[in-house]
Design a protein around this motif. Structure first.
Motif: not given
Ligand SMILES: Nc1ncnc2c1ncn2[C@@H]1O[C@H](COP(=O)(O)OP(=O)(O)OP(=O)(O)O)[C@@H](O)[C@H]1O
Length: 272
Positions: A96-97, A166-169, A116-118
């Motif tokens: 999701p975003i 977005v980067a995390r996703a 880091y968690e993702t």
């Protein structure tokens, strides 16, 4: 061809209050969408407030359970009837975003701790590979890991934070990003950065994007397909160019007429 997105007789009714004073709100009414393609696609879902766009996004994100019907992403049933992937597998398929990047991150946690968690929990990378992945996704959204590391959300603008979302996703390399009004809380001058980013990420990461918006102009600009919703139903659906150049439904024409420059542009295209 892959079934990128398919909904079959998707219905969602919210029940407010309790018997005998309960009220049913039918947010999705028999929603049927089929998008098949070998290439990733950007699908925009447009419609006025209350038309059911967010409910559709929430069903696909498994945040609400449909009352009936099912949803399929990349050939896999993910909501409603049928086998559903486990949570971890689902998160590697669909990410999701959200609308408000300030709500996506706690102000007490550093931004890089989320990435880091993702990387370690969803993608299950070790520390060294997680840092590499963070560097790569941040660079894809125009940021550098060294400029993000150790910083808190309030040290970034809304546009930068949304790029970090977005980067995390992107870390799990998902099949599809579901972005619900991702630019509406962002400074108007920065919105196109995110919109253009979606276009480039579709190619770079081979990721499809479901873009929920009330803004037909940006939908037209980035979409391969457009779904027009009104009062919980799909009133028009098809290739973006076709829907916008030759709208069949009165509601789509009404939406188009509210954006004069877009209407003129499409009339020119049609007359060429
Ligand atoms: N949790 C809920 N409980 C009860 N009714 C809800 C809930 N969420 C949405 N609704 C109702 O369902 C209908 C569709 O809402 P939804 O948020 O999906 O539409 P939308 O097109 O995304 O609107 P917006 O652009 O304002 O977000 C509306 O009538 C809304 O009031």
């Amino acid at each position: 061809m892959k079934t990128i997105l398919k909904t079959e007789h998707l219905n969602k009714t919210y029940r407010l209050g309790s018997f005998p004073r309960n009220v049913d709100i039918q947010a999705l009414k028999d929603v049927n969408i089929t998008i098949e393609s070998d290439e990733p696609v950007i699908v925009s879902v447009v419609g006025e407030s209350g038309s059911g766009k967010t409910t559709l996004a929430k069903v696909i994100l498994r945040l609400v359970e449909p009352t009936a019907g099912k949803a399929i992403i990349y050939d896999q049933p993910i909501a409603g009837e049928g086998a559903k992937p486990a949570r971890a597998d689902f998160l590697s398929m669909v990410q999701p975003i959200f609308q408000n990047p300030f709500e996506a991150f706690s102000r007490y946690r550093t931004i890089d701790s989320y990435l880091y968690e993702t990387a370690t929990r969803v993608k299950r990378l070790n520390k060294a590979r997680a840092i590499e992945a963070m560097e790569e996704v941040l660079s894809s959204v125009g940021l550098e890991y060294k400029d993000v590391r150790g910083k808190y959300p309030n040290q970034f603008s809304g546009g930068e934070l949304q790029r970090i979302s977005v980067a995390r996703a992107l870390i799990p390399n998902p099949n599809i990003l579901v972005a619900d009004e991702p630019v509406s809380m962002i400074d108007a001058s920065r919105r196109m950065i995110i919109i253009n980013l979606f276009r480039s990420l579709k190619q770079e990461y081979q990721t499809s994007i479901l873009y929920i918006t009330h803004d037909l102009a940006t939908a037209y600009y980035i979409s391969d397909y457009i779904v027009v919703m009104n009062k919980g139903s799909i009133v028009e659906f098809g290739k973006a160019r076709q829907v916008l150049s030759d709208p069949q439904h009165a509601y789509t024409r009404l939406l188009l007429s509210s954006i004069p420059t877009l209407k003129q542009k499409w009339e020119r295209v049609r007359n060429d």
